[in-house]
Design a protein around this motif. Structure first.
Motif: not given
Length: 411
Positions: A332-354
């Protein structure tokens, strides 16, 4: 003497997209966000996804890209993504609407009125995009399954090279069955990016025995001044009734820095094959955005009437909710990209990048492993139509009806 040739083994997509086992599936997490919106009168889009010096940053990405280059495999950092996959963005065009336009298509008793409502639905799917941010590029085998009212929608990324998305939606209550196959081909043209959207949509009104076929408009992304427009021509046809429509999405022009009245506009006509136009122009020249109306001229001289009110479509939209966590697939898309989305929503760009790098690297490893084992990827919910090559991006759904989803849209 006969020489045998081993056929490649087939790998069915879906649950094992990330190599997770059944135990890990119990802890699948999802991140669901509100539908994309565009603030009234503001082409820059939702303030939630805007970043400083956006135009300058966008132009810097293409400084080493030649005009005419295909951007299909172009990688963007997470700061240019909004927290959704392209599968979710496509799906929202179908299931996120304050008014059930799709369900109403089969409700009219008159063939012309049914055709008009299908045209309205086609227009309603072309929501304004946000300049400077795009969804994630889906990984092979990624899926998205959502229910809204009596409509059940399922999408799957059925091909990665080239990227092809397949959508199947059914509404048993209203007798609607829809297939949508889409392949975006973005090319850099110096001062803009032109996205040719290949593929087609097929909408069946089962009770009336009618099939409507249409294409999608293209998209133009301009850098100076920043703007995103749907462009090109959409043709809608119904062989059973003989009605056809031609919708033109003009490219916005600029004069002395001011936008022309063509912004987000659509003009066109509905006509019957080998006969004068049945309605012209439907929609008359007017804005087609999140805060406008579209009108059609009565072929019998009765003046114009509103057939589409964008505020009704965009109103009361809420983020999908998770109704059945145990039934969510790891694909599921919302699962595959969940950690990336969390990083974007929290503006933690390094976390989203990793997190984004981890998703993409996992897909490369799985592709390499399949190749070494002589395996061929096979979609889980769709199969190639084998139509002789006329449309290489057309697939057939394996299931006749899409089942209710574990993710639902509240109204």
């Amino acid at each position: 003497m006969e020489i045998g040739i081993d056929k490649p083994k087939q790998v069915i997509g879906g649950e094992n997209i990330q190599g997770w086992n059944s135990e890990e599936r119990k802890v699948v997490e999802v991140v669901l966000t509100k539908p994309l919106m565009v603030a009234a009168g503001d082409d820059s889009g939702d303030v939630e996804y805007r970043t400083p010096n956006l135009v300058q940053r966008v132009l810097s990405l293409f400084k080493n890209v030649r005009p005419g280059s295909d951007l299909t495999s172009f990688q963007l950092p997470p700061s240019f993504n909004y927290p959704k996959s392209e599968l979710q963005a496509y799906g929202e065009m179908v299931y996120c609407a304050g008014k059930d336009i799709l369900g109403e298509c089969g409700g009219a008793g008159d063939p012309l009125e049914r055709f008009t409502r299908v045209v309205v639905w086609s227009i309603s799917t072309n929501r304004p995009a946000i300049f400077g941010v795009v969804p994630y590029n889906p990984v092979l085998g990624e899926t998205h399954h959502v229910s809204a009212r009596s409509l059940n929608v399922r999408l799957e990324q059925v091909s990665h090279h080239p990227p092809v998305t397949a959508l199947h939606a059914t509404d048993h209550r209203h007798g609607v069955n829809m297939l949508w196959f889409q392949r975006p081909v973005p090319k850099f043209q110096g001062t803009r990016v032109e996205v040719e959207v290949q593929g087609k949509r097929t909408l069946k009104l089962v009770e009336h025995g009618e099939t409507y076929v249409m294409n999608s408009p293209n998209m133009t992304i301009r850098f100076i001044p920043p703007a995103v427009d749907w462009t090109g021509t959409v043709k809608v046809s119904c062989r059973e009734t003989g009605y056809e429509a031609e919708l033109n999405y003009p490219t916005s022009s600029f004069f002395l820095g001011r936008r022309s009245s063509s912004k987000h506009s659509v003009t066109g006509k509905i006509y019957k094959t080998s006969s004068p136009p049945a309605a012209s122009p439907p929609p008359g020249k007017c804005n087609n955005n999140m805060h406008s109306t579209v009108k059609i001229r009565d072929p019998n001289g009765g003046g114009e009437r509103v057939i589409y009110n964008a505020k009704e479509v965009a109103s009361k939209l809420k983020a999908p909710i998770l109704k059945d966590p145990q039934s969510v697939l790891p694909s599921e898309s919302a699962s595959v990209w969940s950690e990336v989305s969390r990083g974007i929503l929290s503006r933690d760009w390094e976390k989203a990048k990793e997190a984004k790098r981890a998703v993409e690297e996992k897909q490369r490893e799985m592709a390499k492993a399949r190749k070494s084992r002589g395996e061929v990827w096979v979609p889980k919910y769709f199969t190639p139509s084998n139509n002789g090559g006329d449309d290489p991006y057309e697939y057939s759904p394996i299931e006749k009806l899409v089942p209710p989803a574990p993710i639902v849209v509240p109204f």
